[in-house]
Scaffold this motif. Structure first.
Motif, PDB file in Angstrom:
ATOM      1  N   VAL A 164       0.896  -1.152   0.000  1.00 44.75           N
ATOM      2  CA  VAL A 164       0.000   0.000   0.000  1.00 44.75           C
ATOM      3  C   VAL A 164       0.931   1.197   0.000  1.00 44.75           C
ATOM      4  CG1 VAL A 164      -1.851   1.233   1.187  1.00 44.75           C
ATOM      5  CG2 VAL A 164      -1.672  -1.256   1.432  1.00 44.75           C
ATOM      6  N   ASN A 165       0.837   2.048  -0.996  1.00 47.08           N
ATOM      7  CA  ASN A 165       1.761   3.171  -1.081  1.00 47.08           C
ATOM      8  C   ASN A 165       1.426   4.261  -0.076  1.00 47.08           C
ATOM      9  OD1 ASN A 165       3.084   1.886  -3.118  1.00 47.08           O
ATOM     10  ND2 ASN A 165       2.396   3.256  -4.740  1.00 47.08           N
ATOM     11  N   ILE A 166       2.436   4.657   0.697  1.00 49.99           N
ATOM     12  CA  ILE A 166       2.302   5.794   1.609  1.00 49.99           C
ATOM     13  C   ILE A 166       2.102   7.073   0.790  1.00 49.99           C
ATOM     14  CG2 ILE A 166       3.640   7.273   3.189  1.00 49.99           C
ATOM     15  CD1 ILE A 166       2.567   4.900   4.599  1.00 49.99           C
ATOM     16  N   GLU A 167       2.690   7.111  -0.375  1.00 50.33           N
ATOM     17  CA  GLU A 167       2.652   8.225  -1.327  1.00 50.33           C
ATOM     18  C   GLU A 167       3.576   9.368  -0.948  1.00 50.33           C
ATOM     19  OE1 GLU A 167       1.518   7.498  -4.069  1.00 50.33           O
ATOM     20  OE2 GLU A 167      -0.257   6.279  -3.822  1.00 50.33           O
ATOM     21  N   LEU A 168       3.279  10.064   0.150  1.00 50.25           N
ATOM     22  CA  LEU A 168       4.063  11.245   0.514  1.00 50.25           C
ATOM     23  C   LEU A 168       4.457  11.180   1.985  1.00 50.25           C
ATOM     24  CD1 LEU A 168       1.775  13.535  -1.522  1.00 50.25           C
ATOM     25  CD2 LEU A 168       4.213  13.287  -1.968  1.00 50.25           C
ATOM     26  N   PRO A 169       5.601  11.772   2.330  1.00 50.09           N
ATOM     27  CA  PRO A 169       6.127  11.626   3.686  1.00 50.09           C
ATOM     28  C   PRO A 169       5.353  12.317   4.802  1.00 50.09           C
ATOM     29  CG  PRO A 169       7.789  12.546   2.186  1.00 50.09           C
ATOM     30  CD  PRO A 169       6.509  12.455   1.442  1.00 50.09           C
ATOM     31  N   SER A 170       4.471  13.255   4.490  1.00 53.05           N
ATOM     32  CA  SER A 170       3.775  13.973   5.562  1.00 53.05           C
ATOM     33  C   SER A 170       2.290  14.112   5.247  1.00 53.05           C
ATOM     34  CB  SER A 170       4.387  15.371   5.738  1.00 53.05           C
ATOM     35  OG  SER A 170       4.143  16.154   4.588  1.00 53.05           O
ATOM     36  N   ASP A 171       1.503  14.313   6.298  1.00 55.43           N
ATOM     37  CA  ASP A 171       0.070  14.555   6.118  1.00 55.43           C
ATOM     38  C   ASP A 171      -0.174  15.800   5.275  1.00 55.43           C
ATOM     39  OD1 ASP A 171      -0.663  12.341   7.629  1.00 55.43           O
ATOM     40  OD2 ASP A 171      -0.854  13.490   9.482  1.00 55.43           O
ATOM     41  N   ARG A 172       0.644  16.824   5.514  1.00 55.53           N
ATOM     42  CA  ARG A 172       0.500  18.074   4.762  1.00 55.53           C
ATOM     43  C   ARG A 172       0.690  17.836   3.260  1.00 55.53           C
ATOM     44  NH1 ARG A 172       4.498  22.848   4.221  1.00 55.53           N
ATOM     45  NH2 ARG A 172       5.760  21.026   4.069  1.00 55.53           N
ATOM     46  N   GLY A 173       1.712  17.068   2.905  1.00 59.35           N
ATOM     47  CA  GLY A 173       1.968  16.760   1.497  1.00 59.35           C
ATOM     48  C   GLY A 173       0.866  15.918   0.896  1.00 59.35           C
ATOM     49  N   LEU A 174       0.348  14.973   1.676  1.00 60.85           N
ATOM     50  CA  LEU A 174      -0.739  14.124   1.204  1.00 60.85           C
ATOM     51  C   LEU A 174      -1.982  14.964   0.920  1.00 60.85           C
ATOM     52  CD1 LEU A 174      -1.174  11.059   0.739  1.00 60.85           C
ATOM     53  CD2 LEU A 174      -2.168  10.973   3.020  1.00 60.85           C
ATOM     54  N   LYS A 175      -2.310  15.876   1.839  1.00 69.36           N
ATOM     55  CA  LYS A 175      -3.478  16.748   1.636  1.00 69.36           C
ATOM     56  C   LYS A 175      -3.317  17.639   0.421  1.00 69.36           C
ATOM     57  CE  LYS A 175      -4.926  16.905   6.424  1.00 69.36           C
ATOM     58  NZ  LYS A 175      -4.890  17.635   7.677  1.00 69.36           N
ATOM     59  N   LEU A 176      -2.105  18.096   0.190  1.00 70.40           N
ATOM     60  CA  LEU A 176      -1.840  19.001  -0.925  1.00 70.40           C
ATOM     61  C   LEU A 176      -1.837  18.283  -2.269  1.00 70.40           C
ATOM     62  CD1 LEU A 176      -0.999  21.892  -1.836  1.00 70.40           C
ATOM     63  CD2 LEU A 176       1.381  21.129  -1.559  1.00 70.40           C
ATOM     64  N   LEU A 177      -1.144  17.140  -2.334  1.00 67.10           N
ATOM     65  CA  LEU A 177      -0.903  16.506  -3.632  1.00 67.10           C
ATOM     66  C   LEU A 177      -1.750  15.265  -3.903  1.00 67.10           C
ATOM     67  CD1 LEU A 177       2.969  16.910  -3.729  1.00 67.10           C
ATOM     68  CD2 LEU A 177       1.223  18.371  -4.768  1.00 67.10           C
ATOM     69  N   ALA A 178      -2.339  14.679  -2.877  1.00 66.08           N
ATOM     70  CA  ALA A 178      -3.209  13.513  -3.061  1.00 66.08           C
ATOM     71  C   ALA A 178      -4.407  13.636  -2.125  1.00 66.08           C
ATOM     72  CB  ALA A 178      -2.434  12.228  -2.788  1.00 66.08           C
ATOM     73  N   PRO A 179      -5.221  14.688  -2.295  1.00 65.60           N
ATOM     74  CA  PRO A 179      -6.303  14.964  -1.338  1.00 65.60           C
ATOM     75  C   PRO A 179      -7.380  13.879  -1.284  1.00 65.60           C
ATOM     76  CG  PRO A 179      -6.477  16.385  -3.259  1.00 65.60           C
ATOM     77  CD  PRO A 179      -5.177  15.652  -3.384  1.00 65.60           C
ATOM     78  N   GLN A 180      -7.448  13.010  -2.279  1.00 61.52           N
ATOM     79  CA  GLN A 180      -8.431  11.926  -2.264  1.00 61.52           C
ATOM     80  C   GLN A 180      -8.015  10.802  -1.322  1.00 61.52           C
ATOM     81  OE1 GLN A 180      -6.166  12.508  -4.515  1.00 61.52           O
ATOM     82  NE2 GLN A 180      -5.437  10.625  -5.443  1.00 61.52           N
ATOM     83  N   LYS A 181      -6.765  10.806  -0.845  1.00 62.61           N
ATOM     84  CA  LYS A 181      -6.272   9.782   0.070  1.00 62.61           C
ATOM     85  C   LYS A 181      -6.085  10.377   1.460  1.00 62.61           C
ATOM     86  CE  LYS A 181      -3.977   7.169  -3.512  1.00 62.61           C
ATOM     87  NZ  LYS A 181      -2.737   6.600  -3.992  1.00 62.61           N
ATOM     88  N   THR A 182      -6.281   9.539   2.453  1.00 65.34           N
ATOM     89  CA  THR A 182      -6.049   9.966   3.832  1.00 65.34           C
ATOM     90  C   THR A 182      -5.055   9.013   4.485  1.00 65.34           C
ATOM     91  OG1 THR A 182      -7.806   8.595   4.765  1.00 65.34           O
ATOM     92  CG2 THR A 182      -8.426  10.828   4.022  1.00 65.34           C
ATOM     93  N   ARG A 183      -4.461   9.503   5.555  1.00 66.56           N
ATOM     94  CA  ARG A 183      -3.533   8.670   6.320  1.00 66.56           C
ATOM     95  C   ARG A 183      -4.234   7.381   6.778  1.00 66.56           C
ATOM     96  NH1 ARG A 183       1.197   9.891   8.987  1.00 66.56           N
ATOM     97  NH2 ARG A 183       1.596   8.732  10.889  1.00 66.56           N
ATOM     98  N   LYS A 184      -5.486   7.516   7.227  1.00 67.44           N
ATOM     99  CA  LYS A 184      -6.257   6.357   7.691  1.00 67.44           C
ATOM    100  C   LYS A 184      -6.512   5.368   6.552  1.00 67.44           C
ATOM    101  CE  LYS A 184     -10.571   5.062   9.896  1.00 67.44           C
ATOM    102  NZ  LYS A 184     -11.881   5.493  10.345  1.00 67.44           N
ATOM    103  N   SER A 185      -6.830   5.869   5.355  1.00 66.92           N
ATOM    104  CA  SER A 185      -7.126   4.965   4.240  1.00 66.92           C
ATOM    105  C   SER A 185      -5.874   4.214   3.773  1.00 66.92           C
ATOM    106  CB  SER A 185      -7.760   5.726   3.069  1.00 66.92           C
ATOM    107  OG  SER A 185      -6.809   6.528   2.393  1.00 66.92           O
TER     108      SER A 185
END
Length: 172
Positions: A67-88
């Motif tokens: 399962v790809n983490i995608e980005l190293p931080s929650d902030r980066g995930l929200k910015l660049l992959a907003p359809q994914k969440t840390r929980k998902s």
């Protein structure tokens, strides 16, 4: 030839919904194993947000899951992959970890089939956000410990567009 593996690596973008996509991937690995009698190595990317029962069933047919983490931080995930969440992302990783442990215990007791016998991995993109190397290394260490990962893979960010959320494409 150490660490050299041949076999399909199945991944997908989300089509319609995470469950729909995971169902398609499950049907694919079932076809490979049951109809085509493929006995080689299969690596499957679990789809974040998919029903854990679908991920669990797929794990019965594959050697490794990720399962790809995608980005190293929650902030980066929200910015660049907003359809994914840390929980998902972390939810399926945790479920895979527990299913691997449970299957190993059952195998020890009564010779049942292993779940994802080659373990799980993850991948993250580095360079798309201003996260520091040290925080990325701390994240990786935590992932190894928390999820008993076999590998954390790193992909260098490669700009493909001038979208305002992405770091600028710099010229020569």
């Amino acid at each position: 030839r150490r660490n050299y593996i041949e076999g399909p690596f199945l991944s997908s973008a989300v089509l319609k919904s995470p469950d729909y996509t995971m169902e398609l991937m499950l049907k694919t690995v079932q076809k490979l194993r049951l109809e085509d009698k493929f006995n080689g190595y299969i690596h499957l990317k679990a789809i974040p947000g998919a029903d854990l029962k679908l991920i669990e069933e797929a794990g019965q047919y594959v050697d490794r899951m990720s399962v790809n983490i995608e980005l190293p931080s929650d902030r980066g995930l929200k910015l660049l992959a907003p359809q994914k969440t840390r929980k998902s992302i972390l939810g399926p990783m945790s479920h895979i970890r527990s299913q691997i442990a449970e299957a190993r215990d059952k195998t020890y007791r009564n010779k049942s089939k292993l779940f994802v016998p080659a373990g799980q991995t993850t991948q993250l993109i580095v360079g798309a956000t201003p996260d520091h190397d040290l925080s990325i290394l701390h994240l990786s260490e935590s992932l190894y410990q928390s999820f008993n990962l076999k590998r954390v893979y790193y992909s260098a960010y490669v700009p493909v567009s001038n979208h305002p959320n992405l770091p600028a494409i710099s010229g020569p």
